[in-house]
Design a protein around this motif. Structure first.
Motif, mmCIF file in Angstrom:
data_model
loop_
_atom_site.group_PDB
_atom_site.id
_atom_site.type_symbol
_atom_site.label_atom_id
_atom_site.label_comp_id
_atom_site.label_asym_id
_atom_site.label_seq_id
_atom_site.Cartn_x
_atom_site.Cartn_y
_atom_site.Cartn_z
ATOM 1 N N UNK A 159 0.821 -1.217 0.000
ATOM 2 C CA UNK A 159 0.000 0.000 0.000
ATOM 3 C C UNK A 159 0.849 1.258 0.000
ATOM 4 N N UNK A 160 2.067 1.184 0.541
ATOM 5 C CA UNK A 160 2.889 2.398 0.671
ATOM 6 C C UNK A 160 4.040 2.423 -0.333
ATOM 7 N N UNK A 161 4.173 1.363 -1.106
ATOM 8 C CA UNK A 161 5.228 1.333 -2.121
ATOM 9 C C UNK A 161 4.692 1.971 -3.398
ATOM 10 N N UNK A 162 5.559 2.678 -4.077
ATOM 11 C CA UNK A 162 5.174 3.388 -5.301
ATOM 12 C C UNK A 162 6.028 2.865 -6.442
ATOM 13 N N UNK A 163 5.377 2.335 -7.475
ATOM 14 C CA UNK A 163 6.130 1.852 -8.632
ATOM 15 C C UNK A 163 6.627 3.051 -9.427
ATOM 16 N N UNK A 164 7.894 3.035 -9.799
ATOM 17 C CA UNK A 164 8.444 4.131 -10.610
ATOM 18 C C UNK A 164 9.036 3.544 -11.894
ATOM 19 N N UNK A 165 9.253 4.412 -12.872
ATOM 20 C CA UNK A 165 9.820 3.983 -14.162
ATOM 21 C C UNK A 165 11.127 3.237 -13.939
ATOM 22 N N UNK A 166 11.358 2.185 -14.723
ATOM 23 C CA UNK A 166 12.585 1.414 -14.543
ATOM 24 C C UNK A 166 13.834 2.193 -14.966
ATOM 25 N N UNK A 167 13.635 3.308 -15.710
ATOM 26 C CA UNK A 167 14.808 4.128 -16.051
ATOM 27 C C UNK A 167 15.017 5.256 -15.043
ATOM 28 N N UNK A 168 14.237 5.246 -13.953
ATOM 29 C CA UNK A 168 14.415 6.281 -12.917
ATOM 30 C C UNK A 168 15.692 5.993 -12.123
ATOM 31 N N UNK A 169 16.530 6.991 -11.909
ATOM 32 C CA UNK A 169 17.748 6.769 -11.118
ATOM 33 C C UNK A 169 17.395 6.603 -9.638
ATOM 34 N N UNK A 170 17.406 5.343 -9.156
ATOM 35 C CA UNK A 170 16.899 5.056 -7.809
ATOM 36 C C UNK A 170 17.656 5.820 -6.734
ATOM 37 N N UNK A 171 18.964 6.030 -6.947
ATOM 38 C CA UNK A 171 19.730 6.690 -5.880
ATOM 39 C C UNK A 171 19.422 8.189 -5.814
ATOM 40 N N UNK A 172 18.736 8.717 -6.797
ATOM 41 C CA UNK A 172 18.268 10.104 -6.720
ATOM 42 C C UNK A 172 16.793 10.173 -6.310
ATOM 43 N N UNK A 173 15.972 9.304 -6.877
ATOM 44 C CA UNK A 173 14.531 9.427 -6.627
ATOM 45 C C UNK A 173 14.143 9.023 -5.198
ATOM 46 N N UNK A 174 15.036 8.335 -4.480
ATOM 47 C CA UNK A 174 14.734 8.015 -3.080
ATOM 48 C C UNK A 174 14.455 9.292 -2.286
ATOM 49 N N UNK A 175 15.106 10.391 -2.673
ATOM 50 C CA UNK A 175 14.947 11.650 -1.933
ATOM 51 C C UNK A 175 13.544 12.225 -2.051
ATOM 52 N N UNK A 176 12.734 11.668 -2.954
ATOM 53 C CA UNK A 176 11.355 12.138 -3.084
ATOM 54 C C UNK A 176 10.460 11.584 -1.981
ATOM 55 N N UNK A 177 10.854 10.458 -1.376
ATOM 56 C CA UNK A 177 9.944 9.703 -0.514
ATOM 57 C C UNK A 177 9.391 10.526 0.636
ATOM 58 N N UNK A 178 10.224 11.401 1.221
ATOM 59 C CA UNK A 178 9.721 12.239 2.326
ATOM 60 C C UNK A 178 9.984 13.712 2.027
#
Ligand SMILES: [Zn+2]
Ligand SMILES: [Zn+2]
Length: 367
Positions: A149-168
């Motif tokens: 319920x709290x996980x958000x699927x993101x594009x597979x080309x999204x840079x995970x080490x940058x987009x983590x900063x969006x979470x909060x």
């Protein structure tokens, strides 16, 4: 399974990177290989037990990674999906039912208790529980369990080490602008405090076309970064004694929108006093219980709005993918505020964050 995670054993103790046991995902849960996790002030408040906190505990609530296993009832995710883990909410309280889940009445327990709702922990060591499920994720480790319920699927080309900063922090600042005040092109915007939340608000104000965009802070390097990210004007609070007058000089009459991220009452008051009649100040700074602020009643009477916002009022499954598109499109260059550390250097990351040297520390997990 055996994982590597950062554990805090006692109040204000250092983070200790250790081998722990992680449970299997339940029917509505995901096993996530965490690629990177942002560190946010709330992790350090947890470490220092600003709120009732049980130890030993694994913190971390800005995790991004790859799904490696799914519970039997999960349909939205499959192994290999890239995910960002966002804040938890109960789904049953009056606010959740009214689609205002960032104000969930049970949010505090879900974020801070250190367990799932039934009291179980995700992690253990030598058969003894380790408190975890911080924000229902505890992302300071190379694997964790997330609820679908709290996980958000993101594009597979999204840079995970940058987009983590969006979470909060990222969605808090950006959501305050794009979901709450929704400025029109050419409207004036001021942000007080350009840490990760303030800069995220500033980047969103630029996306909205605000002009002028004014950043107020005490630290010149942060103001320089604010200019790089779109501030048309910066004010160093150390050098300018009358910030409200300076904002009136720049805007002509006053600001249409202000964001307060410092949690200091005197700064909050400036963020209200510099508003145009009819303008809106959004409070994002997280002050401790018992902190009071005063405003002159006529200032508020003249159509001004003062409101608090949690997690940018966002519905993460809708808002985070939108911000990911802005990141990939170069409009939300979150990487410019990130400093990377290996998980092994988590104590240095915490120290440099507290000292203001790192705006958004991101921990890379061991593979
Ligand atoms: Zn709720
Ligand atoms: Zn946070």
């Amino acid at each position: 399974m055996k994982i590597t995670a950062a554990v805090v054993h006692e109040r204000s103790g250092s983070f200790s990177v250790e081998e722990l046991d992680l449970c299997d995902p339940r029917e509505d849960e995901l096993l996530v290989e965490v690629v990177a996790s942002g560190m946010c002030a709330t992790d350090l408040h947890g470490r220092d037990a600003y709120y009732p906190t049980k130890f030993p505990k694994v913190f971390g609530h800005e995790g991004a990674g790859i799904v490696r296993g799914v519970g039997s009832s999960v349909t939205e995710f499959k192994p290999g999906d890239h995910v960002v883990m966002a804040y938890p909410w109960c789904g049953e309280c009056p606010n959740c039912k009214a689609h205002r889940q960032s104000y969930c009445l049970r949010a505090f327990d879900l974020k801070m208790n250190g367990t799932r709702t039934d009291g179980s922990t995700l992690h253990s060591k030598n058969g003894k529980p380790v408190y975890s499920a911080f924000f229902q994720q505890s992302s300071f480790g190379n694997f964790t369990i997330a609820n679908e319920r709290f996980a958000v699927k993101v594009r597979n080309d999204a840079p995970l080490e940058n987009v983590c900063a969006l979470a909060c922090g990222g969605q808090t600042g950006a959501g305050a602008v794009l979901n709450v005040v929704k400025p029109k092109s050419g409207e004036s915007f001021v942000v007080f405090g350009v840490g990760a939340v303030g800069l995220s608000g500033l980047m969103a104000a630029r996306i909205a076309g605000c002009d002028p965009i004014i950043a107020v802070d005490l630290h010149e390097p942060r103001l320089a970064l604010a200019r790089e990210l779109g501030a048309t004007h910066t004010i160093n609070h150390k050098e300018q004694s009358d910030v409200v007058s300076e904002i009136r000089n720049i805007t002509g009459e006053g600001a249409r929108f202000t964001l307060e991220t410092s949690a200091l009452p005197a700064v909050f008051r400036e963020a209200v006093d510099c508003l145009l009649p009819g303008g809106t100040c959004v409070l994002l700074g997280s002050a401790r219980k018992g902190t009071d602020v005063t405003f002159e009643m006529p200032v508020l009477q003249n159509g001004r709005t003062v409101r608090g916002v949690i997690q940018g009022d966002s519905v993460p499954k809708e808002f985070i993918p939108l911000l990911v598109d802005h990141i990939i499109g170069g409009r939300f260059p979150v990487e410019k505020m990130i400093t990377f550390y290996p998980l092994a250097d988590i104590n240095r990351a915490a120290a440099e964050s507290s000292a203001g040297k790192a705006i958004k520390p991101v921990l890379r997990m061991p593979r």
